[in-house]
Design a protein around this motif. Structure first.
Motif, PDB file in Angstrom:
ATOM      1  N   ILE A   1      34.810  53.498 -20.294  1.00 54.70           N
ATOM      2  CA  ILE A   1      35.055  54.066 -18.892  1.00 54.70           C
ATOM      3  C   ILE A   1      33.511  54.395 -18.266  1.00 54.70           C
ATOM      4  O   ILE A   1      33.265  54.024 -17.146  1.00 54.70           O
ATOM      5  CB  ILE A   1      35.757  55.760 -18.966  1.00 54.70           C
ATOM      6  CG1 ILE A   1      37.073  55.534 -19.314  1.00 54.70           C
ATOM      7  CG2 ILE A   1      35.532  56.337 -17.655  1.00 54.70           C
ATOM      8  CD1 ILE A   1      37.883  54.566 -18.370  1.00 54.70           C
ATOM      9  N   ALA A   2      32.610  54.911 -19.241  1.00 57.70           N
ATOM     10  CA  ALA A   2      31.260  54.989 -18.673  1.00 57.70           C
ATOM     11  C   ALA A   2      30.567  53.720 -18.170  1.00 57.70           C
ATOM     12  O   ALA A   2      29.959  53.606 -17.217  1.00 57.70           O
ATOM     13  CB  ALA A   2      30.458  55.667 -19.918  1.00 57.70           C
ATOM     14  N   ARG A   3      30.967  52.578 -18.990  1.00 56.50           N
ATOM     15  CA  ARG A   3      30.636  51.443 -18.784  1.00 56.50           C
ATOM     16  C   ARG A   3      31.000  50.931 -17.457  1.00 56.50           C
ATOM     17  O   ARG A   3      30.220  50.389 -16.542  1.00 56.50           O
ATOM     18  CB  ARG A   3      30.663  50.455 -19.904  1.00 56.50           C
ATOM     19  CG  ARG A   3      30.254  48.964 -19.567  1.00 56.50           C
ATOM     20  CD  ARG A   3      30.158  48.254 -20.712  1.00 56.50           C
ATOM     21  NE  ARG A   3      31.583  47.892 -21.290  1.00 56.50           N
ATOM     22  CZ  ARG A   3      32.302  48.517 -22.349  1.00 56.50           C
ATOM     23  NH1 ARG A   3      31.653  49.272 -23.218  1.00 56.50           N
ATOM     24  NH2 ARG A   3      33.441  48.121 -22.442  1.00 56.50           N
ATOM     25  N   LEU A   4      32.243  51.184 -17.145  1.00 53.54           N
ATOM     26  CA  LEU A   4      32.782  50.698 -15.984  1.00 53.54           C
ATOM     27  C   LEU A   4      32.141  51.417 -14.762  1.00 53.54           C
ATOM     28  O   LEU A   4      31.983  51.012 -13.557  1.00 53.54           O
ATOM     29  CB  LEU A   4      34.316  50.842 -16.135  1.00 53.54           C
ATOM     30  CG  LEU A   4      35.087  49.838 -16.846  1.00 53.54           C
ATOM     31  CD1 LEU A   4      36.633  50.145 -17.031  1.00 53.54           C
ATOM     32  CD2 LEU A   4      34.946  48.474 -16.718  1.00 53.54           C
ATOM     33  N   LYS A   5      32.056  52.608 -15.012  1.00 50.98           N
ATOM     34  CA  LYS A   5      31.585  53.513 -13.662  1.00 50.98           C
ATOM     35  C   LYS A   5      30.110  53.153 -13.519  1.00 50.98           C
ATOM     36  O   LYS A   5      29.554  52.968 -12.438  1.00 50.98           O
ATOM     37  CB  LYS A   5      31.561  54.902 -14.438  1.00 50.98           C
ATOM     38  CG  LYS A   5      32.896  55.619 -14.181  1.00 50.98           C
ATOM     39  CD  LYS A   5      32.581  57.144 -14.734  1.00 50.98           C
ATOM     40  CE  LYS A   5      34.079  57.682 -14.574  1.00 50.98           C
ATOM     41  NZ  LYS A   5      33.947  59.199 -14.822  1.00 50.98           N
TER      42      LYS A   5
ATOM     43  N   LYS B   1      36.253  57.900 -28.592  1.00 52.33           N
ATOM     44  CA  LYS B   1      34.799  57.459 -28.228  1.00 52.33           C
ATOM     45  C   LYS B   1      34.615  56.124 -27.487  1.00 52.33           C
ATOM     46  O   LYS B   1      34.086  55.991 -26.541  1.00 52.33           O
ATOM     47  CB  LYS B   1      34.052  57.565 -29.490  1.00 52.33           C
ATOM     48  CG  LYS B   1      32.327  57.279 -29.292  1.00 52.33           C
ATOM     49  CD  LYS B   1      31.617  57.600 -30.477  1.00 52.33           C
ATOM     50  CE  LYS B   1      30.051  57.350 -30.026  1.00 52.33           C
ATOM     51  NZ  LYS B   1      29.847  56.133 -29.413  1.00 52.33           N
ATOM     52  N   LEU B   2      35.613  54.946 -28.266  1.00 53.88           N
ATOM     53  CA  LEU B   2      35.462  53.952 -27.537  1.00 53.88           C
ATOM     54  C   LEU B   2      36.021  53.875 -26.070  1.00 53.88           C
ATOM     55  O   LEU B   2      35.468  53.010 -25.352  1.00 53.88           O
ATOM     56  CB  LEU B   2      36.440  52.811 -28.477  1.00 53.88           C
ATOM     57  CG  LEU B   2      36.033  52.696 -29.898  1.00 53.88           C
ATOM     58  CD1 LEU B   2      37.048  51.790 -30.653  1.00 53.88           C
ATOM     59  CD2 LEU B   2      34.662  51.772 -29.773  1.00 53.88           C
ATOM     60  N   HIS B   3      37.107  54.706 -26.050  1.00 56.77           N
ATOM     61  CA  HIS B   3      37.649  54.947 -24.490  1.00 56.77           C
ATOM     62  C   HIS B   3      36.585  55.546 -23.476  1.00 56.77           C
ATOM     63  O   HIS B   3      36.624  54.868 -22.218  1.00 56.77           O
ATOM     64  CB  HIS B   3      39.062  55.528 -24.606  1.00 56.77           C
ATOM     65  CG  HIS B   3      39.663  55.802 -23.253  1.00 56.77           C
ATOM     66  ND1 HIS B   3      40.203  54.655 -22.524  1.00 56.77           N
ATOM     67  CD2 HIS B   3      39.797  56.848 -22.480  1.00 56.77           C
ATOM     68  CE1 HIS B   3      40.619  55.369 -21.197  1.00 56.77           C
ATOM     69  NE2 HIS B   3      40.301  56.609 -21.547  1.00 56.77           N
ATOM     70  N   GLU B   4      36.121  56.521 -24.006  1.00 60.83           N
ATOM     71  CA  GLU B   4      35.070  57.094 -23.280  1.00 60.83           C
ATOM     72  C   GLU B   4      33.897  55.945 -22.836  1.00 60.83           C
ATOM     73  O   GLU B   4      33.423  56.185 -21.997  1.00 60.83           O
ATOM     74  CB  GLU B   4      34.588  58.478 -23.779  1.00 60.83           C
ATOM     75  CG  GLU B   4      35.464  59.427 -24.016  1.00 60.83           C
ATOM     76  CD  GLU B   4      35.124  60.575 -24.820  1.00 60.83           C
ATOM     77  OE1 GLU B   4      34.014  60.406 -25.491  1.00 60.83           O
ATOM     78  OE2 GLU B   4      35.767  61.698 -24.907  1.00 60.83           O
ATOM     79  N   ASP B   5      33.592  55.401 -23.943  1.00 61.49           N
ATOM     80  CA  ASP B   5      32.365  54.425 -23.911  1.00 61.49           C
ATOM     81  C   ASP B   5      32.654  53.415 -22.584  1.00 61.49           C
ATOM     82  O   ASP B   5      31.754  52.966 -22.180  1.00 61.49           O
ATOM     83  CB  ASP B   5      31.985  53.800 -25.019  1.00 61.49           C
ATOM     84  CG  ASP B   5      31.439  54.803 -26.119  1.00 61.49           C
ATOM     85  OD1 ASP B   5      30.751  55.933 -25.504  1.00 61.49           O
ATOM     86  OD2 ASP B   5      31.237  54.532 -27.243  1.00 61.49           O
TER      87      ASP B   5
END
Length: 242
Positions: A72-76, A66-70
């Protein structure tokens, strides 16, 4: 009988004893290290517990995923925002027409506007300082407006002396710099002086990597006025604008 055979045997005996002593020292060091490690290990039921972490197991951890996905979403989201800002002119410093002024100022969070005159030397000096700041502070839009060609906003904003920089935050004028006031009364002032003024206005924010360094200083632009009213100075005589 010669003493040489006994001397040779004595030498061999000495070497053997040295080897034994060295081995005992090494063994003692190993025992001490092992005992130190055992003392630091958590005990459970009188048995030593060894914690073994498998990196493959960590990769399957839901919280870590979840931390990783968050992230990635923030960077996008940041990349998408930056692309949109770039399309609107962020990161550049250029002249706009009077017709585009209101739309840019009201639809952009932070705007730095330089009202200039093409024949004023100090306006050209100000351009040289604003250009690198526009690249550095990507979240702020930097624009320039020809005062003679924009009579409506020049009058509305009471622009009477050039160069004049007006800072806008969400469509509201939050401060201005008239002439070279606050720049030390010199034409060769460093860009950092103008940068400090804009920081105090609140129309630019320090990049993340610089905030820690900034916290260790007394703060920028302590002598900058936030008021939008500035008195005329002798150094600005050549930049009077009617």
């Amino acid at each position: 009988m010669s003493d040489k055979p006994f001397a040779a045997e004595a030498a061999q005996f000495g070497q053997a004893m040295n080897s034994i002593n060295y081995s005992q020292v090494v063994e003692a060091a190993v025992r001490d290290y092992k005992r130190d490690v055992m003392d630091k290990q958590p005990q459970a039921g009188g048995k030593t517990m060894h914690q073994v972490v498998a990196m493959d197991d960590l990769m399957e951890d839901e919280e870590l995923q979840k931390l990783h996905e968050d992230r990635i979403a923030r960077l996008k989201a940041e990349r998408e925002k930056r692309n949109q800002q770039a399309q609107k002119g962020h990161g550049t410093y250029g002249e706009i027409s009077e017709g585009d002024f209101l739309e840019i100022v009201t639809q952009t969070d932070f705007v730095v506007v330089h009202f200039f005159h093409r024949e004023f030397e100090r306006c050209k000096i100000m351009d040289k300082h604003l250009q690198p700041l526009a690249h550095k502070y990507f979240n702020t839009r930097f624009i320039k407006v020809s005062a003679p060609d924009s009579p409506f906003f020049t009058v509305k904003l009471n622009i009477q002396m050039l160069p004049c920089i007006v800072g806008f935050s969400k469509g509201v004028a939050v401060g201005r710099i008239t002439g070279f006031e606050g720049m030390g009364g010199r034409d060769d002032f460093p860009t950092s002086v103008l940068e400090d003024h804009l920081l105090v206005m609140g129309v630019i924010t320090l990049p993340e990597r610089n905030r820690e360094d900034e916290d260790r200083t007394d703060g920028p632009g302590k002598n900058v006025r936030k008021s939008s009213h500035f008195s005329k100075t002798a150094s600005d005589e050549d930049s009077d604008f009617e």
